[in-house]
Structure formats: structure tokens, C-alpha cells
Design a protein around this motif. Sequence first.
Motif, PDB file in Angstrom:
ATOM      1  N   MET A 148      -2.284  17.325  -2.441  1.00 27.71           N
ATOM      2  CA  MET A 148      -1.422  18.484  -2.675  1.00 27.71           C
ATOM      3  C   MET A 148      -0.230  18.531  -1.725  1.00 27.71           C
ATOM      4  SD  MET A 148      -2.670  19.999  -5.282  1.00 27.71           S
ATOM      5  CE  MET A 148      -1.765  21.542  -5.202  1.00 27.71           C
ATOM      6  N   ARG A 149      -0.423  18.092  -0.487  1.00 24.06           N
ATOM      7  CA  ARG A 149       0.659  18.192   0.494  1.00 24.06           C
ATOM      8  C   ARG A 149       1.755  17.155   0.260  1.00 24.06           C
ATOM      9  NH1 ARG A 149      -2.701  17.667   5.898  1.00 24.06           N
ATOM     10  NH2 ARG A 149      -3.583  16.001   4.594  1.00 24.06           N
ATOM     11  N   LEU A 150       1.503  16.217  -0.652  1.00 25.27           N
ATOM     12  CA  LEU A 150       2.512  15.209  -0.965  1.00 25.27           C
ATOM     13  C   LEU A 150       3.134  15.418  -2.349  1.00 25.27           C
ATOM     14  CD1 LEU A 150       0.830  12.007   0.505  1.00 25.27           C
ATOM     15  CD2 LEU A 150       3.033  12.941   1.182  1.00 25.27           C
ATOM     16  N   ARG A 151       2.892  16.578  -2.955  1.00 26.89           N
ATOM     17  CA  ARG A 151       3.541  16.877  -4.222  1.00 26.89           C
ATOM     18  C   ARG A 151       5.056  16.956  -4.006  1.00 26.89           C
ATOM     19  NH1 ARG A 151      -0.175  18.710  -8.229  1.00 26.89           N
ATOM     20  NH2 ARG A 151      -2.035  17.486  -7.814  1.00 26.89           N
ATOM     21  N   PRO A 152       5.890  16.517  -4.953  1.00 26.27           N
ATOM     22  CA  PRO A 152       5.565  16.096  -6.317  1.00 26.27           C
ATOM     23  C   PRO A 152       5.200  14.610  -6.448  1.00 26.27           C
ATOM     24  CG  PRO A 152       7.921  16.134  -6.050  1.00 26.27           C
ATOM     25  CD  PRO A 152       7.355  16.598  -4.738  1.00 26.27           C
ATOM     26  N   LEU A 153       5.146  13.877  -5.322  1.00 26.80           N
ATOM     27  CA  LEU A 153       4.896  12.434  -5.412  1.00 26.80           C
ATOM     28  C   LEU A 153       3.547  12.120  -6.036  1.00 26.80           C
ATOM     29  CD1 LEU A 153       6.194  11.295  -1.886  1.00 26.80           C
ATOM     30  CD2 LEU A 153       7.448  11.340  -4.059  1.00 26.80           C
ATOM     31  N   THR A 154       2.588  13.026  -5.855  1.00 30.77           N
ATOM     32  CA  THR A 154       1.226  12.748  -6.311  1.00 30.77           C
ATOM     33  C   THR A 154       0.870  13.464  -7.610  1.00 30.77           C
ATOM     34  OG1 THR A 154       0.479  14.526  -4.828  1.00 30.77           O
ATOM     35  CG2 THR A 154       0.364  12.264  -3.999  1.00 30.77           C
ATOM     36  N   GLU A 155       1.856  13.931  -8.339  1.00 31.37           N
ATOM     37  CA  GLU A 155       1.557  14.610  -9.604  1.00 31.37           C
ATOM     38  C   GLU A 155       1.021  13.637 -10.652  1.00 31.37           C
ATOM     39  OE1 GLU A 155       5.107  16.649 -10.676  1.00 31.37           O
ATOM     40  OE2 GLU A 155       4.693  18.378  -9.376  1.00 31.37           O
ATOM     41  N   THR A 156       1.469  12.399 -10.607  1.00 29.39           N
ATOM     42  CA  THR A 156       1.009  11.410 -11.591  1.00 29.39           C
ATOM     43  C   THR A 156       0.437  10.157 -10.928  1.00 29.39           C
ATOM     44  OG1 THR A 156       3.237  10.440 -11.734  1.00 29.39           O
ATOM     45  CG2 THR A 156       2.686  12.175 -13.310  1.00 29.39           C
ATOM     46  N   VAL A 157       0.453  10.117  -9.603  1.00 31.52           N
ATOM     47  CA  VAL A 157      -0.047   8.954  -8.851  1.00 31.52           C
ATOM     48  C   VAL A 157      -1.001   9.443  -7.779  1.00 31.52           C
ATOM     49  CG1 VAL A 157       0.582   6.986  -7.389  1.00 31.52           C
ATOM     50  CG2 VAL A 157       2.121   7.709  -9.235  1.00 31.52           C
ATOM     51  N   PRO A 158      -2.232   8.921  -7.691  1.00 31.92           N
ATOM     52  CA  PRO A 158      -3.118   9.322  -6.600  1.00 31.92           C
ATOM     53  C   PRO A 158      -2.540   8.869  -5.257  1.00 31.92           C
ATOM     54  CG  PRO A 158      -4.049   7.449  -7.773  1.00 31.92           C
ATOM     55  CD  PRO A 158      -2.846   7.894  -8.561  1.00 31.92           C
ATOM     56  N   LYS A 159      -2.758   9.684  -4.241  1.00 44.51           N
ATOM     57  CA  LYS A 159      -2.135   9.416  -2.948  1.00 44.51           C
ATOM     58  C   LYS A 159      -2.349   7.987  -2.450  1.00 44.51           C
ATOM     59  CE  LYS A 159      -3.567  11.921   0.529  1.00 44.51           C
ATOM     60  NZ  LYS A 159      -3.683  12.986   1.551  1.00 44.51           N
ATOM     61  N   PRO A 160      -3.556   7.420  -2.544  1.00 46.24           N
ATOM     62  CA  PRO A 160      -3.734   6.052  -2.040  1.00 46.24           C
ATOM     63  C   PRO A 160      -2.918   4.993  -2.777  1.00 46.24           C
ATOM     64  CG  PRO A 160      -5.858   7.150  -2.305  1.00 46.24           C
ATOM     65  CD  PRO A 160      -4.838   8.005  -2.983  1.00 46.24           C
ATOM     66  N   MET A 161      -2.398   5.345  -3.962  1.00 50.43           N
ATOM     67  CA  MET A 161      -1.640   4.380  -4.748  1.00 50.43           C
ATOM     68  C   MET A 161      -0.132   4.548  -4.578  1.00 50.43           C
ATOM     69  SD  MET A 161      -3.876   2.444  -6.047  1.00 50.43           S
ATOM     70  CE  MET A 161      -2.887   1.511  -7.216  1.00 50.43           C
ATOM     71  N   LEU A 162       0.314   5.450  -3.711  1.00 52.58           N
ATOM     72  CA  LEU A 162       1.745   5.564  -3.445  1.00 52.58           C
ATOM     73  C   LEU A 162       2.246   4.244  -2.856  1.00 52.58           C
ATOM     74  CD1 LEU A 162       2.000   9.155  -1.917  1.00 52.58           C
ATOM     75  CD2 LEU A 162       2.775   8.411  -4.183  1.00 52.58           C
ATOM     76  N   PRO A 163       3.432   3.816  -3.255  1.00 57.58           N
ATOM     77  CA  PRO A 163       3.920   2.514  -2.778  1.00 57.58           C
ATOM     78  C   PRO A 163       4.273   2.526  -1.299  1.00 57.58           C
ATOM     79  CG  PRO A 163       5.599   3.622  -4.106  1.00 57.58           C
ATOM     80  CD  PRO A 163       4.353   4.438  -4.226  1.00 57.58           C
ATOM     81  N   LEU A 164       3.969   1.424  -0.659  1.00 58.79           N
ATOM     82  CA  LEU A 164       4.295   1.217   0.746  1.00 58.79           C
ATOM     83  C   LEU A 164       4.778  -0.225   0.849  1.00 58.79           C
ATOM     84  CD1 LEU A 164       4.138   2.850   3.411  1.00 58.79           C
ATOM     85  CD2 LEU A 164       1.985   1.689   3.860  1.00 58.79           C
ATOM     86  N   GLY A 165       6.072  -0.398   1.097  1.00 52.48           N
ATOM     87  CA  GLY A 165       6.623  -1.745   0.981  1.00 52.48           C
ATOM     88  C   GLY A 165       6.562  -2.161  -0.473  1.00 52.48           C
ATOM     89  N   ASN A 166       5.938  -3.296  -0.740  1.00 52.42           N
ATOM     90  CA  ASN A 166       5.866  -3.802  -2.114  1.00 52.42           C
ATOM     91  C   ASN A 166       4.476  -3.653  -2.720  1.00 52.42           C
ATOM     92  OD1 ASN A 166       4.561  -5.637  -0.548  1.00 52.42           O
ATOM     93  ND2 ASN A 166       5.578  -7.447  -1.379  1.00 52.42           N
ATOM     94  N   GLN A 167       3.645  -2.759  -2.153  1.00 53.63           N
ATOM     95  CA  GLN A 167       2.288  -2.592  -2.666  1.00 53.63           C
ATOM     96  C   GLN A 167       1.782  -1.189  -2.349  1.00 53.63           C
ATOM     97  OE1 GLN A 167       0.425  -5.771  -0.509  1.00 53.63           O
ATOM     98  NE2 GLN A 167       0.095  -4.562   1.324  1.00 53.63           N
ATOM     99  N   PRO A 168       0.714  -0.741  -3.023  1.00 49.43           N
ATOM    100  CA  PRO A 168       0.166   0.589  -2.737  1.00 49.43           C
ATOM    101  C   PRO A 168      -0.422   0.676  -1.323  1.00 49.43           C
ATOM    102  CG  PRO A 168      -0.636  -0.255  -4.845  1.00 49.43           C
ATOM    103  CD  PRO A 168       0.040  -1.391  -4.154  1.00 49.43           C
ATOM    104  N   ILE A 169      -0.471   1.898  -0.797  1.00 48.27           N
ATOM    105  CA  ILE A 169      -1.086   2.130   0.512  1.00 48.27           C
ATOM    106  C   ILE A 169      -2.479   1.515   0.548  1.00 48.27           C
ATOM    107  CG2 ILE A 169      -1.991   3.915   2.064  1.00 48.27           C
ATOM    108  CD1 ILE A 169       0.221   5.778   0.964  1.00 48.27           C
TER     109      ILE A 169
END
Length: 369
Positions: A148-169
Motif C-alpha cells: 500500500m505504501r508504494l501505490r500507485p506502483l503496486t496497483e497492478t504489480v506485486p511489490k517484490p516484482m517492481l523492477p530494479l535495474g533490469n530485473q525484479p527486486i
Amino acid sequence: MSNIYGISHKGTFGGVMDLFDWKTTSINESATIHEALTVLDQQAMQIVLMVSEDNRLLGTVTDGDIRRGLLRGETLDSPVDTVANQTPTVGYDDETEIVWQQHIKRKSLRHLPILNRRKQLVGLYYHKTQQTPRRKNPVVLMLGGLGMRLRPLTETVPKPMLPLGNQPILETIVKHIAEQGFTEFYFCINYLGDKIRSYFGDGSDWGVRINYVEEPKPLGTAGALSLLPASVRDADKPMVVMNGDLLTKIDFRSLLDFHQSHGNCITTCVREYSHQVPYGVVELQESTISQLVEKPTYRYFVNAGIYCLSPQAVDSVPAGQFYDMPELIKAQMAKGTKMGGFPLAEYWMDIGHIPDYEQAQADYEIFFK
């Protein structure tokens, strides 16, 4: 003069071998523990060399040295020489590689600073094992949060799958753990868990085996442990449990070794946190001022969201209930079981808010590329 410096002395000595250039692993004696940590995090050698201006070796620092210093009360702002090993084992450039290997074997070392007979550093010898031993301990990643604290980034992507560099966290996390010999993963998923499952599959692309634990509803940071297979919960091996929104370079092997050598039921990773009060703090005894401290800095150890749990702790998690890790820790403390704190000497970032995520993006380029 900068606190981080070094001079290249890479070359072959007596036809033996090329030595590692120690330039990027060196600091001077006026550096702080925090600066030593920066070098440890940025390099892969797991050692820092404390060196004088004329290139004499003054001491060595490892993550274990820093951890022991933090446990006895040093802070990240303390001088590095308060934790350094000032009488390290060394080799000399006119000795053979066989002699260097004997030094390493006799003292169970990872590295051996190499000096000339004027006591000046000329290289760093290290014994690189051919294969990382496999660890059979389960690794449980808690991935079911709503972010919730990372909305709107996590509205359609689970937080662990947010991109970091060229791959998900989460891919960065899995790779780091797998490189240390861990192969048995349990992903506890809920919110948008299908996206995690679709990306990682059975884990074979990363050389690991991924098992999925689906939470029928959010169960907190510990509740999903009750859903692990009985064969895992009843095993005699401690497990690693970690929140899936952390970016860290922790040595999980050291955590397990610490947990077992201290006989802990639960070992909690802790991180130093400091807070400066922007006012003068007045201490009162009834109505009398006993002390006035101007803008003091208070330091604490905070929970880092990484744990090592013995089977008895896992077995005590109530089935199918929302249950957070602090509740589990408090319950075990009430029983009088032995609990331990493992100070993190490595890079660590809790990606809880958007500014944290932005910082993690910058840090990734420094520490994980």
C-alpha cells in the motif's frame, strides 16, 4: 587525503601467480566503520585492508569484526581501528604459493595480505573454492503484502516484482541467496501472487527449487509459516525467513552459523538506526533539571526483517491466523527460550516507500551490478 585509497601493485612474484590488486579494498586509519562497510559492500573480497600512507598494513576488517564491534557498543561512526584486527596473519612476496596456502589452511582464512620485507602491501592472495557448498536449510520469502505504501506502483504489480535495474527486486534477492548455496525456496504469496508464480516457475532457471505457499488471506509476516509442509516444519534444520521487500547483501551462511553456534531459538537480524533530536533534551528528576543535552543523537538496533528460526519456533505459529513476527518473538521470549540479535554489517534497504525505492534504484547500480 581521502579515507578510501590504494595503490596498484599487481604483478607476478617469483613466477608464482598474479596477486589481486588491493587498491579497491583499502582504507586509511582515519576511516570510520561506515566507510569500511561501504568498501565491503561494493567489493566482493569480504575484507578491507587498513593501510598507512606509505602502504604499510595496519590491520584487516571483515564483516565479522564489524558485527562483534557493534555488539559490544561501537557505532557506524566509530573509527575503524576499534574493530580492526591489528595483528593479521600475512605472507611475504618471496615465499611460495604453497606457504601462503599453508597460512590460510592453518588459520582457516579466506584471504592473505602479501607484504614485501619492508612490511608494505604488494597484493592480496585469496583461496577461491571451486564450488559453493550446498545448504539444505529452507529459505522462506514473505511475498504476500499489498504494498500500500508504494501505490500507485503496486496497483497492478506485486511489490517484490517492481523492477530494479533490469530485473525484479525478487530476482535480485533470489540470485544473491542462491549464490551462497541455498537451493530450497518457499514463496509465500497472496496479493497478485500469480505474477510471481508466472515469472519464476519452479525456479530451475536460477538453479533452485521454488515451492509456493498460497495464503487464502493475508497472514502477516509469520502466519504463513503454519502453511509450510509438515516435512519442512518438522525438519531438524533451522530456516531463513525474510521479507520480500528487502534489498541486502547479507551473508546468510554467517547468519545460520551464528544462530547455531549461539544455540538460539530465533535469531533476528538487526540494523543500527540513529536519530538526532533537533532540540536540547532536558532530563528531570521531579521538578529539578538533572541534565541538559543539546541535540543528542540516540542510536538503536532496529528489526531488519530477516530471521533464522529453529523448528520449535516454527511449530509454535498458530495455524491459519494473522500473526506477525514480533508476536512470535515475544511469545518465545515469554517462554524463556534463547533469542539472539545478529547485527547486519552488510548493505540493507527496506523498500517500504517510494523514496526508498528510488534510493534502491541508485544503490543497485553501485552494489549489485
